[in-house]
Design a protein around this motif. Structure first.
Motif, short mmCIF file in Angstrom:
data_model
loop_
_atom_site.label_atom_id
_atom_site.label_comp_id
_atom_site.label_asym_id
_atom_site.label_seq_id
_atom_site.Cartn_x
_atom_site.Cartn_y
_atom_site.Cartn_z
N LEU A 2 56.13 -4.31 30.78
CA LEU A 2 56.14 -2.88 31.11
C LEU A 2 56.62 -2.05 29.93
CD1 LEU A 2 55.88 -0.58 33.18
CD2 LEU A 2 58.23 -1.06 33.86
N GLY A 3 57.73 -2.46 29.30
CA GLY A 3 58.27 -1.72 28.17
C GLY A 3 57.30 -1.65 27.01
N SER A 4 56.69 -2.77 26.69
CA SER A 4 55.73 -2.82 25.58
C SER A 4 54.51 -1.95 25.88
CB SER A 4 55.29 -4.27 25.33
OG SER A 4 56.40 -5.07 24.96
N ALA A 5 54.06 -1.96 27.15
CA ALA A 5 52.88 -1.17 27.52
C ALA A 5 53.18 0.33 27.44
CB ALA A 5 52.44 -1.55 28.94
N ILE A 6 54.37 0.75 27.90
CA ILE A 6 54.74 2.17 27.83
C ILE A 6 54.85 2.62 26.38
CG2 ILE A 6 56.57 3.83 28.32
CD1 ILE A 6 57.17 2.25 30.88
N ALA A 7 55.48 1.81 25.53
CA ALA A 7 55.60 2.15 24.11
C ALA A 7 54.23 2.25 23.45
CB ALA A 7 56.46 1.12 23.39
N SER A 8 53.35 1.32 23.78
CA SER A 8 52.01 1.30 23.19
C SER A 8 51.20 2.53 23.60
CB SER A 8 51.28 0.03 23.63
OG SER A 8 49.96 0.00 23.14
N ALA A 9 51.44 3.06 24.79
CA ALA A 9 50.69 4.20 25.30
C ALA A 9 50.89 5.46 24.45
CB ALA A 9 51.08 4.49 26.75
N VAL A 10 52.03 5.53 23.74
CA VAL A 10 52.29 6.70 22.88
C VAL A 10 52.32 6.31 21.40
CG1 VAL A 10 53.49 8.03 24.64
CG2 VAL A 10 54.79 6.41 23.26
N GLY A 11 51.73 5.15 21.08
CA GLY A 11 51.54 4.80 19.68
C GLY A 11 52.63 3.99 19.03
N TYR A 12 53.59 3.48 19.81
CA TYR A 12 54.66 2.66 19.25
C TYR A 12 54.38 1.18 19.46
CZ TYR A 12 57.88 6.59 18.55
OH TYR A 12 58.48 7.75 18.12
N ASP A 13 54.88 0.36 18.54
CA ASP A 13 54.81 -1.09 18.69
C ASP A 13 56.21 -1.59 19.04
OD1 ASP A 13 53.76 -3.78 18.45
OD2 ASP A 13 54.91 -3.90 16.58
N MET A 14 56.34 -2.31 20.13
CA MET A 14 57.65 -2.80 20.56
C MET A 14 57.49 -4.08 21.36
SD MET A 14 60.09 -2.95 23.23
CE MET A 14 59.88 -1.64 24.43
#
Length: 208
Positions: A2-14
Protein backbone atom coordinates in the motif's frame (compact mmCIF):
# COMPACT_ATOMS: atom_id res chain seq x y z
CA UNK A 1 2.49 -2.73 -0.96
CA UNK A 2 0.00 0.00 0.00
CA UNK A 3 2.75 2.47 0.95
CA UNK A 4 4.76 1.81 -2.20
CA UNK A 5 1.64 2.13 -4.38
CA UNK A 6 0.62 5.48 -2.80
CA UNK A 7 4.16 6.86 -3.21
CA UNK A 8 4.31 5.68 -6.82
CA UNK A 9 0.99 7.40 -7.61
CA UNK A 10 2.63 10.81 -7.10
CA UNK A 11 5.97 9.97 -8.70
CA UNK A 12 8.01 8.76 -5.73
CA UNK A 13 9.96 5.51 -5.46
CA UNK A 14 9.72 3.87 -2.03
CA UNK A 15 10.25 0.30 -0.87
CA UNK A 16 8.25 -0.03 2.35
CA UNK A 17 10.65 -1.71 4.78
CA UNK A 18 9.23 -0.60 8.12
CA UNK A 19 5.98 0.63 9.54
CA UNK A 20 4.81 2.42 12.66
CA UNK A 21 1.20 2.29 13.84
CA UNK A 22 0.06 5.16 16.08
CA UNK A 23 -3.13 4.78 18.11
CA UNK A 24 -4.95 7.94 19.23
CA UNK A 25 -7.89 8.41 21.56
CA UNK A 26 -9.97 11.56 21.13
CA UNK A 27 -7.90 13.17 23.89
CA UNK A 28 -4.54 12.24 22.36
CA UNK A 29 -2.11 14.44 20.49
CA UNK A 30 1.42 14.23 19.09
CA UNK A 31 3.92 17.05 19.53
CA UNK A 32 6.18 18.54 16.82
CA UNK A 33 8.86 16.11 15.63
CA UNK A 34 10.91 14.98 12.64
CA UNK A 35 11.05 11.45 11.23
CA UNK A 36 14.84 11.26 11.06
CA UNK A 37 15.72 7.78 12.35
CA UNK A 38 16.08 6.21 8.90
CA UNK A 39 19.43 5.67 7.15
CA UNK A 40 18.20 7.43 4.01
CA UNK A 41 15.98 10.46 3.47
CA UNK A 42 15.84 10.06 -0.32
CA UNK A 43 12.47 8.33 -0.13
CA UNK A 44 9.17 9.59 1.26
CA UNK A 45 7.24 8.61 4.34
CA UNK A 46 3.65 7.64 3.64
CA UNK A 47 1.01 8.01 6.35
CA UNK A 48 -2.47 6.48 6.07
CA UNK A 49 -5.32 7.57 8.36
CA UNK A 50 -8.21 5.48 9.68
CA UNK A 51 -10.99 6.49 12.06
CA UNK A 52 -11.59 9.93 13.56
CA UNK A 53 -10.59 13.06 11.68
CA UNK A 54 -7.55 14.99 12.92
CA UNK A 55 -5.68 18.26 12.47
CA UNK A 56 -2.23 17.69 10.95
CA UNK A 57 0.31 20.53 11.22
CA UNK A 58 3.22 20.68 8.78
CA UNK A 59 6.03 23.10 9.59
CA UNK A 60 9.57 23.71 8.37
CA UNK A 61 12.92 22.04 9.00
CA UNK A 62 13.24 23.75 12.37
CA UNK A 63 10.61 24.46 14.99
CA UNK A 64 10.77 28.22 14.36
CA UNK A 65 11.31 28.21 10.60
CA UNK A 66 7.75 29.07 9.55
CA UNK A 67 4.11 29.04 10.62
CA UNK A 68 2.83 25.49 10.22
CA UNK A 69 0.21 24.64 7.65
CA UNK A 70 -2.94 23.04 9.09
CA UNK A 71 -4.49 20.15 7.15
CA UNK A 72 -7.68 18.26 8.02
CA UNK A 73 -7.11 14.51 7.73
CA UNK A 74 -10.16 12.28 7.40
CA UNK A 75 -10.39 8.51 7.41
CA UNK A 76 -8.85 7.15 4.21
CA UNK A 77 -6.59 10.17 3.61
CA UNK A 78 -2.90 9.68 2.91
CA UNK A 79 -0.02 12.06 3.66
CA UNK A 80 3.20 11.81 1.65
CA UNK A 81 6.26 13.59 3.05
CA UNK A 82 9.01 13.50 0.46
CA UNK A 83 11.50 15.81 -1.19
CA UNK A 84 11.56 19.21 0.57
CA UNK A 85 9.00 18.10 3.15
CA UNK A 86 10.76 14.84 4.10
CA UNK A 87 12.44 16.29 7.21
CA UNK A 88 9.86 18.92 8.10
CA UNK A 89 8.54 19.10 11.64
CA UNK A 90 4.95 17.91 11.94
CA UNK A 91 2.41 17.24 14.67
CA UNK A 92 -1.17 16.16 15.41
CA UNK A 93 -2.62 18.60 17.96
CA UNK A 94 -6.27 17.55 17.85
CA UNK A 95 -8.55 14.57 17.20
CA UNK A 96 -12.25 15.18 16.44
CA UNK A 97 -14.52 12.71 18.29
CA UNK A 98 -17.32 10.80 16.57
CA UNK A 99 -16.16 11.74 13.08
CA UNK A 100 -16.02 8.18 11.74
CA UNK A 101 -19.53 6.75 11.74
CA UNK A 102 -21.56 4.11 9.99
CA UNK A 103 -24.72 5.36 8.29
CA UNK A 104 -26.86 3.94 11.11
CA UNK A 105 -24.71 5.52 13.83
CA UNK A 106 -24.65 8.87 12.02
CA UNK A 107 -28.45 8.92 11.93
CA UNK A 108 -28.55 8.13 15.67
CA UNK A 109 -26.08 10.95 16.41
CA UNK A 110 -28.12 13.41 14.34
CA UNK A 111 -31.34 12.42 16.12
CA UNK A 112 -29.68 12.81 19.52
CA UNK A 113 -28.36 16.25 18.55
CA UNK A 114 -31.83 17.42 17.51
CA UNK A 115 -33.32 16.20 20.79
CA UNK A 116 -30.70 18.11 22.77
CA UNK A 117 -31.40 21.27 20.79
CA UNK A 118 -35.12 21.02 21.57
CA UNK A 119 -34.57 20.77 25.33
CA UNK A 120 -34.87 24.09 27.21
CA UNK A 121 -31.55 25.41 28.54
CA UNK A 122 -30.94 26.55 32.09
CA UNK A 123 -29.82 30.16 32.64
CA UNK A 124 -26.33 28.91 33.44
CA UNK A 125 -26.13 26.87 30.23
CA UNK A 126 -27.52 29.75 28.16
CA UNK A 127 -24.81 32.04 29.54
CA UNK A 128 -22.14 29.45 28.75
CA UNK A 129 -23.43 29.02 25.19
CA UNK A 130 -23.17 32.77 24.55
CA UNK A 131 -19.43 32.53 25.21
CA UNK A 132 -18.89 29.57 22.90
CA UNK A 133 -17.29 30.23 19.52
CA UNK A 134 -19.81 29.09 16.93
CA UNK A 135 -18.77 26.67 14.20
CA UNK A 136 -20.97 26.58 11.09
CA UNK A 137 -23.16 23.50 10.88
CA UNK A 138 -21.72 22.52 7.51
CA UNK A 139 -18.30 22.01 9.12
CA UNK A 140 -19.68 18.88 10.80
CA UNK A 141 -20.07 17.32 7.35
CA UNK A 142 -16.56 18.43 6.41
CA UNK A 143 -14.92 16.61 9.31
CA UNK A 144 -17.11 13.49 9.42
CA UNK A 145 -16.61 10.34 7.38
CA UNK A 146 -19.86 8.41 7.00
CA UNK A 147 -19.35 4.77 6.02
CA UNK A 148 -22.12 3.09 4.06
CA UNK A 149 -23.49 -0.32 5.02
CA UNK A 150 -22.52 -1.53 1.54
CA UNK A 151 -18.86 -0.62 2.10
CA UNK A 152 -18.77 -2.45 5.44
CA UNK A 153 -20.41 -5.48 3.80
CA UNK A 154 -17.84 -5.50 0.97
CA UNK A 155 -14.94 -5.52 3.42
CA UNK A 156 -16.53 -8.27 5.54
CA UNK A 157 -17.16 -10.39 2.44
CA UNK A 158 -13.58 -9.95 1.20
CA UNK A 159 -12.08 -10.82 4.59
CA UNK A 160 -14.33 -13.86 4.80
CA UNK A 161 -13.12 -15.03 1.37
CA UNK A 162 -9.46 -14.67 2.42
CA UNK A 163 -9.93 -16.25 5.86
CA UNK A 164 -7.78 -19.40 6.19
CA UNK A 165 -9.83 -20.49 9.22
CA UNK A 166 -13.02 -20.37 7.10
CA UNK A 167 -15.05 -18.44 9.65
CA UNK A 168 -18.60 -17.60 8.45
CA UNK A 169 -19.59 -14.24 6.99
CA UNK A 170 -21.77 -13.54 10.04
CA UNK A 171 -18.64 -13.66 12.22
CA UNK A 172 -16.87 -11.11 10.01
CA UNK A 173 -19.93 -8.84 10.05
CA UNK A 174 -19.73 -8.72 13.85
CA UNK A 175 -15.99 -8.05 13.67
CA UNK A 176 -16.49 -5.18 11.22
CA UNK A 177 -19.19 -3.69 13.47
CA UNK A 178 -16.71 -3.80 16.36
CA UNK A 179 -14.00 -2.16 14.25
CA UNK A 180 -16.35 0.65 13.18
CA UNK A 181 -17.41 1.24 16.78
CA UNK A 182 -13.76 1.44 17.88
CA UNK A 183 -12.85 3.88 15.10
CA UNK A 184 -15.75 6.15 16.09
CA UNK A 185 -13.69 7.29 19.10
CA UNK A 186 -10.13 6.54 17.95
CA UNK A 187 -7.70 7.36 15.18
CA UNK A 188 -5.20 4.91 13.74
CA UNK A 189 -2.29 6.24 11.69
CA UNK A 190 -0.11 3.81 9.72
CA UNK A 191 3.28 5.21 8.68
CA UNK A 192 5.36 3.36 6.08
CA UNK A 193 8.94 4.19 5.16
CA UNK A 194 12.12 2.97 3.49
CA UNK A 195 14.93 2.59 6.00
CA UNK A 196 17.99 1.90 3.84
CA UNK A 197 19.25 3.55 0.65
CA UNK A 198 19.70 2.09 -2.81
CA UNK A 199 23.39 1.24 -2.19
CA UNK A 200 22.43 -1.12 0.62
CA UNK A 201 19.81 -2.75 -1.61
CA UNK A 202 22.33 -3.23 -4.41
CA UNK A 203 24.82 -4.87 -2.02
CA UNK A 204 22.15 -7.25 -0.73
CA UNK A 205 21.15 -8.11 -4.31
CA UNK A 206 24.76 -8.86 -5.28
CA UNK A 207 25.29 -11.09 -2.23
CA UNK A 208 22.13 -13.07 -2.85
Amino acid sequence: RLGSAIASAVGYDMKAEAGIVNYYTVKSNMGPHQDDAELTFDHPIVGFSLGCSAVFLLGGRSRAEKTPIAVLLRSGDAVIMGGESRLCFHSVPRIFPRTFLTKERAEEEQKKKKQQQQQPMSKREAKRQRNVVRIPAESDDATTTCVSDEAVERVATRLCGEDEKKRPLAWWRVEMANVCEYLADHRVNINMRQVEGEEAHQKLSSVS
